[in-house]
Design a protein around this motif. Structure first.
Motif, PDB file in Angstrom:
ATOM      1  N   ASP A 105       0.855  -1.185   0.000  1.00 45.87           N
ATOM      2  CA  ASP A 105       0.000   0.000   0.000  1.00 45.87           C
ATOM      3  C   ASP A 105       0.898   1.244   0.000  1.00 45.87           C
ATOM      4  OD1 ASP A 105      -2.096   1.757   0.376  1.00 45.87           O
ATOM      5  OD2 ASP A 105      -2.544   1.147   2.421  1.00 45.87           O
TER       6      ASP A 105
ATOM      7  N   LYS B  88       0.565   4.621   1.974  1.00 46.09           N
ATOM      8  CA  LYS B  88      -0.328   5.255   2.945  1.00 46.09           C
ATOM      9  C   LYS B  88      -0.255   6.778   2.943  1.00 46.09           C
ATOM     10  CE  LYS B  88      -1.503   1.538   5.956  1.00 46.09           C
ATOM     11  NZ  LYS B  88      -0.601   0.395   6.051  1.00 46.09           N
TER      12      LYS B  88
ATOM     13  N   GLY C 289      -6.096   6.568   4.028  1.00 45.91           N
ATOM     14  CA  GLY C 289      -6.547   5.171   3.989  1.00 45.91           C
ATOM     15  C   GLY C 289      -5.708   4.324   3.037  1.00 45.91           C
TER      16      GLY C 289
ATOM     17  N   TYR D 169      -5.229  -9.956   7.842  1.00 47.10           N
ATOM     18  CA  TYR D 169      -4.312  -9.065   7.124  1.00 47.10           C
ATOM     19  C   TYR D 169      -3.169  -8.732   8.069  1.00 47.10           C
ATOM     20  CZ  TYR D 169      -3.224  -4.176   5.458  1.00 47.10           C
ATOM     21  OH  TYR D 169      -2.649  -3.004   5.067  1.00 47.10           O
TER      22      TYR D 169
ATOM     23  N   ASN E 117      -5.201  -6.566  10.593  1.00 50.46           N
ATOM     24  CA  ASN E 117      -6.553  -6.145  10.271  1.00 50.46           C
ATOM     25  C   ASN E 117      -7.364  -7.417  10.074  1.00 50.46           C
ATOM     26  OD1 ASN E 117      -6.001  -3.355  10.303  1.00 50.46           O
ATOM     27  ND2 ASN E 117      -5.139  -3.484   8.249  1.00 50.46           N
TER      28      ASN E 117
ATOM     29  N   ARG F 160      -9.856  -8.116   7.978  1.00 47.44           N
ATOM     30  CA  ARG F 160     -10.661  -7.921   6.766  1.00 47.44           C
ATOM     31  C   ARG F 160      -9.717  -7.722   5.580  1.00 47.44           C
ATOM     32  NH1 ARG F 160      -8.770  -3.068   6.133  1.00 47.44           N
ATOM     33  NH2 ARG F 160      -8.162  -1.956   7.997  1.00 47.44           N
TER      34      ARG F 160
ATOM     35  N   GLY G 133      -7.833  -5.559   2.778  1.00 46.76           N
ATOM     36  CA  GLY G 133      -7.288  -4.197   2.803  1.00 46.76           C
ATOM     37  C   GLY G 133      -7.894  -3.351   1.690  1.00 46.76           C
ATOM     38  N   ASP G 134      -7.870  -2.050   1.885  1.00 45.54           N
ATOM     39  CA  ASP G 134      -8.339  -1.117   0.872  1.00 45.54           C
ATOM     40  C   ASP G 134      -7.237  -0.081   0.699  1.00 45.54           C
ATOM     41  OD1 ASP G 134      -9.666   0.666  -0.733  1.00 45.54           O
ATOM     42  OD2 ASP G 134     -11.524   0.637   0.429  1.00 45.54           O
ATOM     43  N   PRO G 135      -6.491  -0.032  -0.385  1.00 40.69           N
ATOM     44  CA  PRO G 135      -6.751  -0.573  -1.728  1.00 40.69           C
ATOM     45  C   PRO G 135      -6.048  -1.885  -2.088  1.00 40.69           C
ATOM     46  CG  PRO G 135      -5.026   1.071  -1.879  1.00 40.69           C
ATOM     47  CD  PRO G 135      -5.355   0.929  -0.422  1.00 40.69           C
ATOM     48  N   GLU G 136      -5.555  -2.661  -1.125  1.00 34.79           N
ATOM     49  CA  GLU G 136      -4.875  -3.908  -1.498  1.00 34.79           C
ATOM     50  C   GLU G 136      -5.791  -4.851  -2.272  1.00 34.79           C
ATOM     51  OE1 GLU G 136      -4.635  -2.401   1.425  1.00 34.79           O
ATOM     52  OE2 GLU G 136      -2.718  -2.778   2.415  1.00 34.79           O
TER      53      GLU G 136
HETATM   54  N1  GLY Z   1      -4.727  -0.307   3.239  1.00 37.09           N
HETATM   55  C1  GLY Z   1      -4.748  -0.353   4.643  1.00 37.09           C
HETATM   56  C2  GLY Z   1      -5.946  -0.923   5.225  1.00 37.09           C
HETATM   57  O1  GLY Z   1      -6.805  -1.452   4.558  1.00 37.09           O
HETATM   58  O2  GLY Z   1      -6.071  -0.871   6.439  1.00 37.09           O
END
Ligand code: GLY
Ligand code: AMP
Length: 424
Positions: free
Chosen positions: A212, A214, A226, A269, A285, A287, A289-292
């Motif tokens: 990512d 950040k 994010g 994650y 995490n 869940r 990832g966003d944007p992974e």
């Molecule tokens: N890309 C970091 C997250 O989803 O927490």
């Protein structure tokens, strides 16, 4: 099957996009979704954290599988509540979600399981925390224990910044109850990567690696967001490193959680720093990832519904997960001003033109429909993913597509995935 995806960002658009490719999916709903998601799923105006209404909806529509995107409903116990009512749902239980919901809990699990991680001290009293800072070198990292929408981690370069962070979290209570406790952690130096794994309570299968970006500005400068873009595979995670992450991170954590009576199911994650003295886990995490997700799922060949069902049923060993060899790059397009204040409602043009380019997928995040226009409705607006035979080709394709998109005060980083180039 009728599938309900919970959430409204780029990650959820990617989940909907991938699930829509499954021959098993007869109908997809998304709560609450966004303008892009509404082209592939029926969006329902229920907020991701409104567990009671989501249950009513799932019962009324006889949903066969619910997939949860964001962490908040998971840490509030959406999985436990659905399971009590015999509704099938993909994700960890409330107790297991503490791996993200409490940084102190995650640290305790890591220490008990022998997972390599940074040294830290925990404080419930701001005076003691302040006193401790005096004796510590800088930079140093201050973390609110609870969920703080990604803003609860402050990497302080000076003692003053560290003291300000303690004041912000413990005295001013900027993040509310999330600041009841803080963790003061040694600052780790190195290259970061995100490793996600599917888990079924007993076993796990890692996904392809990703990285990512950040910080808001090029060269990793400025405040954290994010996530401004991602790419996969991350070359910093070579085959040997991946094996080490499996044996030193995922296996011991999955074992420890099971031993404690809180088996971990869903996506885990691991945010990892590759330091000079080896890998260290920064955070978990619970869940995708966003944007992974926007660079991982386009590389997944296997039916995502099959994988999620095998996680729920404790049969991940039978899943046989396959990936495309191609590289993927996602450039996030944001509203100017983000992660600070920004304007909403700007008309977006060029999405169709971008989508027509080779191997390009436009994932929507903060978008909404206004009459026949698609307008901005959040800080992160779109995630433009491109696939390529190699990372250079994926970068070229992604930025060519980004060039098609226009709106007032558009912002994006121009160096996404450049870090991968130095390994070529
Ligand atoms: N890309 C970091 C997250 O989803 O927490
Ligand atoms: P987290 O929410 O724990 O992932 O932290 C957000 C970001 O803060 C991470 O992605 C890192 O860039 C940074 N960070 C967290 N912990 C540390 C640490 N111990 N040393 C250096 N940077 C860190």
């Amino acid at each position: 099957m009728k599938v309900l995806v919970v959430g409204s960002g780029g990650r959820e658009h990617t989940l909907v996009w991938k699930i829509a490719q499954s021959p098993k999916a007869s109908k997809i709903y998304c709560a609450p979704g966004n303008a892009g998601i509404s082209q592939q799923a029926e969006c329902v105006p229920i907020k991701a954290e409104n567990i009671a209404e989501l249950i009513c909806f799932a019962q009324e529509k006889e949903i066969d599988l619910t997939v949860v995107g964001p962490e908040a409903p998971l840490t509030k116990g959406i999985v436990d509540e659905f399971e009590k009512r015999n509704l099938r749902i993909f994700g960890p239980s409330k107790d297991a979600s503490q791996l993200e919901g409490s940084k102190v809990f995650a640290k305790e699990i890591m220490l008990e399981a022998g997972v390599p991680t940074g040294k830290c001290e925990i404080f419930e009293d701001s005076d003691k925390a302040t006193h401790y800072i005096e004796s510590q070198p800088v930079p140093i990292v201050i973390k609110a224990d609870g969920l703080a929408a990604g803003k609860g981690v402050i990497v302080a370069k000076t003692k003053e910044e560290a003291l300000e962070a303690i004041d912000l979290i413990m005295v001013k209570r900027t993040f509310g109850k999330a600041g009841d406790r803080i963790m003061i952690e040694e600052c780790l130096i190195g290259e970061e990567a995100s490793i996600l794994a599917f888990c079924d309570g007993e076993s796990f299968i890692p996904m392809v690696s990703s990285q990512d970006h950040k910080a808001i500005y090029d060269g990793d400068m400025g405040p954290n967001t994010g996530g401004m873009g991602a790419y996969s595979t991350a070359p910093v995670i070579n085959e040997h490193m991946m094996e080490t992450i499996s044996s030193k991170v995922f296996q011991p954590v999955i074992n420890k959680m099971k031993q404690k009576g809180i088996p971990y199911k869903g996506v885990l994650y691991a945010g990892i720093m590759i330091t000079e003295s080896g890998l260290k886990v920064l955070e978990f995490n619970v869940r995708f990832g966003d944007p992974e997700t926007q660079v991982i799922l386009p590389r997944l060949k296997t039916d995502l519904i099959d994988i999620m069902e095998s996680c729920i049923d404790g049969k991940l060993n039978e899943a046989g997960i396959e990936w495309e060899n191609e590289a993927a790059v996602c450039v996030v397009i944001a509203s100017g001003g983000y992660p600070g204040p920004y304007k909403k409602g700007e008309i977006i043009t060029g999405i169709k033109q971008a989508e027509q380019l080779q191997d390009v997928i436009v994932f929507h995040a903060g978008t909404a429909l206004a009459g026949k226009d698609i307008v901005t409705s959040g800080g992160r607006v779109l995630g433009i993913t491109a696939l390529g035979a190699n990372i250079e080709q994926a970068i070229d394709r992604a930025y060519k597509a980004v060039g098609e998109i226009h709106f007032n005060k558009i912002y994006f980083r121009s160096d996404i995935a450049d870090k991968a180039l130095k390994y070529l």
